[in-house]
Design a protein around this motif. Structure first.
Motif, PDB file in Angstrom:
ATOM      1  N   ILE A 157       0.839  -1.198   0.000  1.00 28.76           N
ATOM      2  CA  ILE A 157       0.000   0.000   0.000  1.00 28.76           C
ATOM      3  C   ILE A 157       0.871   1.243   0.000  1.00 28.76           C
ATOM      4  O   ILE A 157       1.871   1.316   0.701  1.00 28.76           O
ATOM      5  CB  ILE A 157      -0.927   0.023   1.230  1.00 28.76           C
ATOM      6  N   THR A 158       0.464   2.244  -0.794  1.00 28.07           N
ATOM      7  CA  THR A 158       1.070   3.571  -0.745  1.00 28.07           C
ATOM      8  C   THR A 158      -0.018   4.569  -0.372  1.00 28.07           C
ATOM      9  O   THR A 158      -1.085   4.586  -0.996  1.00 28.07           O
ATOM     10  CB  THR A 158       1.662   3.964  -2.104  1.00 28.07           C
ATOM     11  N   THR A 159       0.237   5.391   0.642  1.00 23.64           N
ATOM     12  CA  THR A 159      -0.801   6.321   1.086  1.00 23.64           C
ATOM     13  C   THR A 159      -0.219   7.499   1.846  1.00 23.64           C
ATOM     14  O   THR A 159       0.919   7.447   2.329  1.00 23.64           O
ATOM     15  CB  THR A 159      -1.832   5.594   1.983  1.00 23.64           C
ATOM     16  N   VAL A 164      -5.614   4.363   7.063  1.00 24.55           N
ATOM     17  CA  VAL A 164      -4.924   3.071   7.047  1.00 24.55           C
ATOM     18  C   VAL A 164      -4.878   2.474   8.448  1.00 24.55           C
ATOM     19  O   VAL A 164      -4.873   1.245   8.624  1.00 24.55           O
ATOM     20  CB  VAL A 164      -3.505   3.228   6.445  1.00 24.55           C
ATOM     21  N   LEU A 171      -4.311  -5.628   8.447  1.00 19.88           N
ATOM     22  CA  LEU A 171      -2.937  -5.474   7.982  1.00 19.88           C
ATOM     23  C   LEU A 171      -1.911  -6.084   8.925  1.00 19.88           C
ATOM     24  O   LEU A 171      -0.920  -6.675   8.476  1.00 19.88           O
ATOM     25  CB  LEU A 171      -2.632  -3.989   7.773  1.00 19.88           C
ATOM     26  N   ARG A 181       2.905  -4.754   3.427  1.00 16.25           N
ATOM     27  CA  ARG A 181       3.753  -3.644   3.848  1.00 16.25           C
ATOM     28  C   ARG A 181       3.120  -2.346   3.360  1.00 16.25           C
ATOM     29  O   ARG A 181       2.279  -2.346   2.457  1.00 16.25           O
ATOM     30  CB  ARG A 181       5.173  -3.794   3.333  1.00 16.25           C
ATOM     31  N   VAL A 182       3.531  -1.233   3.970  1.00 17.51           N
ATOM     32  CA  VAL A 182       2.920   0.058   3.670  1.00 17.51           C
ATOM     33  C   VAL A 182       4.003   1.098   3.409  1.00 17.51           C
ATOM     34  O   VAL A 182       5.019   1.137   4.106  1.00 17.51           O
ATOM     35  CB  VAL A 182       2.020   0.531   4.831  1.00 17.51           C
ATOM     36  N   LEU A 214       1.698   2.144  12.754  1.00 17.89           N
ATOM     37  CA  LEU A 214       1.823   0.945  11.922  1.00 17.89           C
ATOM     38  C   LEU A 214       3.022   0.113  12.355  1.00 17.89           C
ATOM     39  O   LEU A 214       2.939  -1.119  12.478  1.00 17.89           O
ATOM     40  CB  LEU A 214       1.970   1.338  10.454  1.00 17.89           C
ATOM     41  N   VAL A 221       7.105  -0.405   7.411  1.00 17.93           N
ATOM     42  CA  VAL A 221       6.771   0.865   6.765  1.00 17.93           C
ATOM     43  C   VAL A 221       7.991   1.425   6.046  1.00 17.93           C
ATOM     44  O   VAL A 221       9.077   1.526   6.611  1.00 17.93           O
ATOM     45  CB  VAL A 221       6.258   1.900   7.789  1.00 17.93           C
TER      46      VAL A 221
END
Length: 351
Positions: A157-159, A164, A171, A181-182, A214, A221
């Motif tokens: 995920i990209t944010t 999230v 997650l 992963r983020v 996270l 991250v």
């Protein structure tokens, strides 16, 4: 029309439109009510969920986009030109006329459940942010995550969004199995500049808190210094990396500012309006790293640029990453756990 917390300064027609619209005074001396520009959301029933690409400079070959357009309103967003395909402006339309795609989770489940499907990590947030503010009401991203979690499908995920954190119940267990992963994008640590550049995103300090939460939950991250805006935010490269490391990030990446198609004049207008004393310098530096043009879409150049100045940014990044211990090469997301979830009525296995 009054604007509040919007990135674009105008709403020029997209490149495929034959006509353009300009607001003018009609000469009638009649007072008109000035309305605040509101966000509108309409539905799209998707026929497909997975978008495939063959770009050699991307680390993924498939993605899912729960929304078209993005309320975050980042003026520099490279995805703005995609709104022209809908007959809408890459300007204010991109951040106010959004398309939600409820039902995409069911379509995704059908696609990954096909016999011919071969599993590989799915990227979320590659075009528009899946955790933009409208997700709170629509929950499209949540539905997608529930499908991927049930199938034990790897995802990245990209944010910039705080929503999230809502999905940590999904997650965190996936991350524990090597499935998730983020990446959190941080453009600047300057709250005032952030509010002007990316008006409806969480402020930088809040994004660092997202990294902290996270990481504390066991989700790897990556801090994404993206985009680096030469002459405007490049001096913050090292402080961003240090702050992200302190918050718990384990890896880092960077991307040079990209100004494809309609984004270039939009960004130039923003610079002249918001930082007029620096506009010429910023645009000159942008052209310097893109071979004399506002943007070079060539693979291998579009993400980094070229030339001496681009090399200096890369060297600074490498040194800062080494100093902060962010040069970790994350292990590949696991694909071996992917399997069809048990359904009511399925025959149980003896083993």
């Amino acid at each position: 029309m009054r604007l509040r917390a919007r990135g674009a300064l105008g709403n020029a027609s997209g490149r495929f439109e034959r006509e353009s619209r300009v607001a003018v005074d009609d000469g009638w001396e009649m007072a008109e009510e000035e309305r605040l520009l509101q966000t509108e959301v309409r539905e799209e029933r998707p026929r497909s969920a997975l978008s495939y690409n063959r770009s050699p400079d991307l680390p993924f070959d498939r993605s899912v986009n729960p929304y078209r357009g993005c309320e975050h309103g980042c003026v520099y967003c490279f995805a703005r030109p995609s709104h022209a395909y809908l007959g809408l402006s890459p300007g204010l339309d991109f951040e106010t006329k959004l398309i939600a795609r409820p039902g995409i989770a069911a379509v995704l489940e059908r696609e990954i459940g096909a016999k011919a499907y071969r599993v590989a990590p799915i990227a979320l947030g590659t075009n528009t942010d899946p955790y933009q503010p409208v997700e709170r009401d629509w929950g499209v991203m949540r539905a997608v995550l529930e499908v991927l979690a049930a199938w034990q499908h790897p995802l990245a995920i990209t944010t910039k969004g705080t929503l999230v954190e809502r999905d940590l119940d999904l997650l965190a267990p996936m991350a524990g199995r090597g499935l998730a992963r983020v990446g959190i994008s941080v453009t600047t640590l300057d709250a005032g500049l952030s509010r002007a550049l990316e008006p409806r995103t969480p402020l930088p300090a809040r994004r660092l808190e997202v990294i902290r939460r996270l990481s504390a939950a066991g989700v790897p991250v990556r801090v994404m210094v993206s985009p680096v805006i030469p002459g405007l935010t490049d001096h913050e490269l090292e402080p961003i990396l240090a702050a992200a490391k302190a918050a718990g990030a384990v890896a880092a990446s960077w991307i040079m500012l990209r100004l494809p198609l309609e984004v270039a004049p939009m960004m130039q207008d923003w610079l002249e309006a918001r930082v007029p004393g620096r506009a010429a310098k910023v645009m000159a530096r942008i052209r310097e790293v893109h071979g004399g043009k506002d943007y070079d879409p060539a693979w291998g150049k579009r993400m980094r640029g070229e030339g001496l100045w681009s090399q200096l940014v890369a060297q600074r990044f490498d040194k800062a990453v080494a100093r902060e211990g962010l040069g970790v090469k994350l292990p590949p997301l696991r694909c071996d756990l992917f399997r069809r979830p048990a359904r009511t009525g399925d025959q149980m296995s003896f083993w």
